[in-house]
Design a protein around this motif. Sequence first.
Motif, PDB file in Angstrom:
ATOM      1  N   MET A 131       0.862  -1.289  -0.038  1.00 42.32           N
ATOM      2  CA  MET A 131      -0.126   0.036  -0.078  1.00 42.32           C
ATOM      3  C   MET A 131       1.014   1.374  -0.178  1.00 42.32           C
ATOM      4  SD  MET A 131      -3.120  -0.753  -0.308  1.00 42.32           S
ATOM      5  CE  MET A 131      -3.634   0.565  -0.272  1.00 42.32           C
ATOM      6  N   ASN A 132       2.094   1.093   0.569  1.00 41.49           N
ATOM      7  CA  ASN A 132       3.051   2.292   0.538  1.00 41.49           C
ATOM      8  C   ASN A 132       3.408   2.626  -0.955  1.00 41.49           C
ATOM      9  OD1 ASN A 132       4.487   4.258   2.002  1.00 41.49           O
ATOM     10  ND2 ASN A 132       6.180   3.237   0.980  1.00 41.49           N
ATOM     11  N   GLY A 133       3.364   1.581  -1.774  1.00 38.81           N
ATOM     12  CA  GLY A 133       3.934   1.669  -3.196  1.00 38.81           C
ATOM     13  C   GLY A 133       2.744   2.197  -4.027  1.00 38.81           C
ATOM     14  N   VAL A 134       1.627   1.739  -3.762  1.00 35.60           N
ATOM     15  CA  VAL A 134       0.445   2.150  -4.411  1.00 35.60           C
ATOM     16  C   VAL A 134       0.083   3.612  -4.149  1.00 35.60           C
ATOM     17  CG1 VAL A 134      -2.147   1.734  -4.258  1.00 35.60           C
ATOM     18  CG2 VAL A 134      -0.705  -0.231  -4.367  1.00 35.60           C
ATOM     19  N   SER A 135       0.152   3.929  -2.981  1.00 35.52           N
ATOM     20  CA  SER A 135      -0.244   5.461  -2.785  1.00 35.52           C
ATOM     21  C   SER A 135       0.605   6.195  -3.464  1.00 35.52           C
ATOM     22  CB  SER A 135       0.021   5.801  -1.031  1.00 35.52           C
ATOM     23  OG  SER A 135       1.359   5.451  -0.605  1.00 35.52           O
ATOM     24  N   PHE A 136       2.037   6.011  -3.621  1.00 32.45           N
ATOM     25  CA  PHE A 136       2.854   6.672  -4.252  1.00 32.45           C
ATOM     26  C   PHE A 136       2.718   6.785  -5.775  1.00 32.45           C
ATOM     27  CE2 PHE A 136       5.155   7.127  -0.354  1.00 32.45           C
ATOM     28  CZ  PHE A 136       5.465   8.392  -0.160  1.00 32.45           C
ATOM     29  N   MET A 137       1.971   5.628  -6.335  1.00 31.54           N
ATOM     30  CA  MET A 137       2.128   5.441  -7.714  1.00 31.54           C
ATOM     31  C   MET A 137       0.741   5.927  -8.173  1.00 31.54           C
ATOM     32  SD  MET A 137       0.933   1.882  -9.562  1.00 31.54           S
ATOM     33  CE  MET A 137      -0.583   1.578  -8.679  1.00 31.54           C
ATOM     34  N   ILE A 138      -0.506   6.058  -7.217  1.00 28.23           N
ATOM     35  CA  ILE A 138      -1.671   6.589  -7.910  1.00 28.23           C
ATOM     36  C   ILE A 138      -1.666   7.788  -8.560  1.00 28.23           C
ATOM     37  CG2 ILE A 138      -3.937   7.325  -6.981  1.00 28.23           C
ATOM     38  CD1 ILE A 138      -4.069   5.385  -5.112  1.00 28.23           C
ATOM     39  N   PRO A 139      -0.860   8.931  -8.233  1.00 25.61           N
ATOM     40  CA  PRO A 139      -1.040  10.213  -8.954  1.00 25.61           C
ATOM     41  C   PRO A 139      -0.499   9.975 -10.332  1.00 25.61           C
ATOM     42  CG  PRO A 139      -0.038  10.548  -6.695  1.00 25.61           C
ATOM     43  CD  PRO A 139      -0.315   8.942  -7.113  1.00 25.61           C
ATOM     44  N   PHE A 140       0.552   9.218 -10.545  1.00 18.51           N
ATOM     45  CA  PHE A 140       1.259   8.896 -12.003  1.00 18.51           C
ATOM     46  C   PHE A 140       0.292   8.300 -12.836  1.00 18.51           C
ATOM     47  CE2 PHE A 140       4.814   9.408  -9.017  1.00 18.51           C
ATOM     48  CZ  PHE A 140       5.888  10.132  -9.857  1.00 18.51           C
ATOM     49  N   VAL A 141      -0.547   7.230 -12.281  1.00 18.28           N
ATOM     50  CA  VAL A 141      -1.603   6.665 -13.068  1.00 18.28           C
ATOM     51  C   VAL A 141      -2.543   7.649 -13.432  1.00 18.28           C
ATOM     52  CG1 VAL A 141      -3.257   4.720 -13.366  1.00 18.28           C
ATOM     53  CG2 VAL A 141      -1.086   4.458 -11.893  1.00 18.28           C
ATOM     54  N   VAL A 142      -3.167   8.268 -12.688  1.00 20.86           N
ATOM     55  CA  VAL A 142      -4.434   9.137 -12.804  1.00 20.86           C
ATOM     56  C   VAL A 142      -3.814  10.309 -13.854  1.00 20.86           C
ATOM     57  CG1 VAL A 142      -5.784  11.190 -11.856  1.00 20.86           C
ATOM     58  CG2 VAL A 142      -5.347   9.164 -10.552  1.00 20.86           C
ATOM     59  N   ILE A 143      -2.636  11.007 -13.541  1.00 17.25           N
ATOM     60  CA  ILE A 143      -2.044  12.189 -14.446  1.00 17.25           C
ATOM     61  C   ILE A 143      -2.055  11.547 -15.819  1.00 17.25           C
ATOM     62  CG2 ILE A 143      -0.263  13.639 -15.099  1.00 17.25           C
ATOM     63  CD1 ILE A 143       0.085  13.900 -11.907  1.00 17.25           C
ATOM     64  N   GLY A 144      -1.060  10.433 -16.012  1.00 18.42           N
ATOM     65  CA  GLY A 144      -0.853  10.072 -17.079  1.00 18.42           C
ATOM     66  C   GLY A 144      -2.141   9.375 -18.008  1.00 18.42           C
ATOM     67  N   GLY A 145      -2.963   8.791 -17.195  1.00 21.90           N
ATOM     68  CA  GLY A 145      -4.224   8.382 -17.896  1.00 21.90           C
ATOM     69  C   GLY A 145      -5.300   9.361 -18.483  1.00 21.90           C
ATOM     70  N   LEU A 146      -5.128  10.316 -17.713  1.00 25.16           N
ATOM     71  CA  LEU A 146      -6.280  11.595 -17.927  1.00 25.16           C
ATOM     72  C   LEU A 146      -5.581  12.505 -19.137  1.00 25.16           C
ATOM     73  CD1 LEU A 146      -7.729  12.864 -14.724  1.00 25.16           C
ATOM     74  CD2 LEU A 146      -8.654  11.409 -16.250  1.00 25.16           C
ATOM     75  N   LEU A 147      -4.276  12.563 -19.159  1.00 27.73           N
ATOM     76  CA  LEU A 147      -3.716  13.149 -20.404  1.00 27.73           C
ATOM     77  C   LEU A 147      -3.687  12.525 -21.688  1.00 27.73           C
ATOM     78  CD1 LEU A 147      -0.497  14.918 -18.583  1.00 27.73           C
ATOM     79  CD2 LEU A 147      -2.669  15.941 -19.330  1.00 27.73           C
ATOM     80  N   ILE A 148      -3.470  11.210 -21.606  1.00 25.99           N
ATOM     81  CA  ILE A 148      -3.493  10.348 -22.880  1.00 25.99           C
ATOM     82  C   ILE A 148      -5.146  10.502 -23.196  1.00 25.99           C
ATOM     83  CG2 ILE A 148      -3.597   8.035 -23.369  1.00 25.99           C
ATOM     84  CD1 ILE A 148      -1.132   7.496 -21.558  1.00 25.99           C
ATOM     85  N   ALA A 149      -6.107  10.284 -22.439  1.00 29.54           N
ATOM     86  CA  ALA A 149      -7.616  10.092 -22.507  1.00 29.54           C
ATOM     87  C   ALA A 149      -7.609  11.485 -23.465  1.00 29.54           C
ATOM     88  CB  ALA A 149      -8.250   9.968 -21.523  1.00 29.54           C
ATOM     89  N   LEU A 150      -7.315  12.603 -22.617  1.00 33.08           N
ATOM     90  CA  LEU A 150      -7.764  13.803 -23.281  1.00 33.08           C
ATOM     91  C   LEU A 150      -7.096  13.913 -24.758  1.00 33.08           C
ATOM     92  CD1 LEU A 150      -9.106  16.492 -22.511  1.00 33.08           C
ATOM     93  CD2 LEU A 150      -6.602  17.485 -21.939  1.00 33.08           C
ATOM     94  N   SER A 151      -5.805  13.704 -24.786  1.00 37.39           N
ATOM     95  CA  SER A 151      -5.150  13.814 -26.259  1.00 37.39           C
ATOM     96  C   SER A 151      -5.692  12.913 -27.285  1.00 37.39           C
ATOM     97  CB  SER A 151      -3.879  13.691 -26.167  1.00 37.39           C
ATOM     98  OG  SER A 151      -3.417  12.268 -25.656  1.00 37.39           O
ATOM     99  N   LEU A 152      -6.027  11.608 -26.819  1.00 33.63           N
ATOM    100  CA  LEU A 152      -6.772  10.730 -27.864  1.00 33.63           C
ATOM    101  C   LEU A 152      -8.320  11.080 -28.163  1.00 33.63           C
ATOM    102  CD1 LEU A 152      -5.290   7.062 -26.703  1.00 33.63           C
ATOM    103  CD2 LEU A 152      -4.639   8.165 -28.802  1.00 33.63           C
ATOM    104  N   GLY A 153      -9.035  11.484 -27.251  1.00 33.58           N
ATOM    105  CA  GLY A 153     -10.181  11.741 -27.315  1.00 33.58           C
ATOM    106  C   GLY A 153     -10.346  13.017 -28.021  1.00 33.58           C
ATOM    107  N   ILE A 154      -9.787  14.038 -28.124  1.00 31.93           N
ATOM    108  CA  ILE A 154      -9.833  15.307 -28.772  1.00 31.93           C
ATOM    109  C   ILE A 154      -9.016  15.245 -30.230  1.00 31.93           C
ATOM    110  CG2 ILE A 154      -9.669  17.822 -28.612  1.00 31.93           C
ATOM    111  CD1 ILE A 154     -10.203  17.566 -25.958  1.00 31.93           C
TER     112      ILE A 154
END
Length: 467
Positions: A131-154
């Motif tokens: 859980m220590n690793g997951v807590s630090f990983m989550i922001p990278f997943v969210v930022i990366g995923g949303l930026l990729i989603a935004l760029s592909l979607g538009i």
Amino acid sequence: MKLLAVTSCPNGIAHTYMAAQKLVKTAEESDMGIEVQVETQGSIGVENELTLEEIQSADGIILAVDKVVDMDRFHGKKVLQCSVADAIRKPEELFQRFVEGNVPVYETQKERHQDEGKKNTGQNVFYRSLMNGVSFMIPFVVIGGLLIALSLGIGGEPTAKGMVVPKDSIWNSIFLVGKASFTFMVPILAGYIAVSIADRPGLAPGIIGGYIAATGSFYGSEAGAGFIGGIIAGFLAGYIAKWIKSIRVPKMIQPIMPILVIPLITSVVVAILFIFVLGAPIASLMNGLTGFLESMQGTSKILLALILGAMIAFDMGGPVNKVAFLFGAAMIGEGQTFIMGALAVSICIPPLGMGLATLLAKRKYGESEQEAGKAALAMSLVGITEGAIPFAAGDPLRVIPSIMVGSMTGSMIAMLSGVTDHVPHGGPIVALVQAVGNVPMFFVAILVGSLVTAFMVNALKKPVVNE
């Protein structure tokens, strides 16, 4: 009686502060004559940090933590370790133990067995480190995923190679930033798992090991070992570094041990293990899976759909996922677009299913997981399976089977109803760009599979805290 407390949950959001408030409020309302001062270690950092003078003058310390915190400053003090949930649910019992004198004195030089750590903290070492690793990983997943989603979607355009953002578009730069964030995801997960086990000396070896695990070219595989490989690398780095720390060395060498000797030796050992021991079997397994799928083209469509759906969801963008995806992409060139149709459905079910799950049963997810659920919903629209990784990494035994069953269900419905996909990509976006055949059943398959995942995982999960 003057007590100090430290509260810190794995994600550092809601429960960290709920525990702090509960301890203070209970002390104020009780007749035990107890005063409590609380340091919180949340996602925004340390607040109300305890000073050395306050620690020295205190009658005892409550550590309501589910992750690793600095213990050396509490040497010689009565320290009661418990989970964050205990501080929220039964603070009176914690105070009573101090009143009765039933609290051990903490000694920094004392070697604590893992079983004792499990008993005192309320969480076992594996879970706490993960859980220590997951807590630090989550922001990278969210930022990366949303930026990729935004760029592909538009800015994305369908091509024979999948959804592509033109290089001369500003959306390509945003897409590359998103990919960079995803690149850090597995190394950060591994690095902070190692930190939880071995403290700072484990950080560099963990990150390096995680990067090697995620980069298949180190051991002859087209796809890396994904987040599962990152977890393995993190624990390897952590325990190797911890073992080296336990070796007694001359005082002259001690100052350079944590900054040079331990990280260097650990990094080399983890790299050797992954490149020459673990990597080759992973690459062989992936080649074997590819051959297996190729041999199944003439067999039952239902069986093929179930296998492909399970592979897509199993490691969410990892090597098993990539084998299934590349197989589907290759079949487009041979005119068998129904295989990619089933894959396009199953690709988006893990993030969509987990996003729906957080909306349907909020009490079973922490605040950060609910935020990750919203991000996962956005990622599902453009076929980013990795949106489910934060959930799977934190609770693999419940989440992975649930997303696999959901993806298998959706894949089977798509295969039987003749859904096709002429573009090697997945998620609703491929329907919006008119690359999908039998669009109504495409969305039915996605919806049914996602609901199966959501209901199954929520049936398996328990509320985060039974207040």
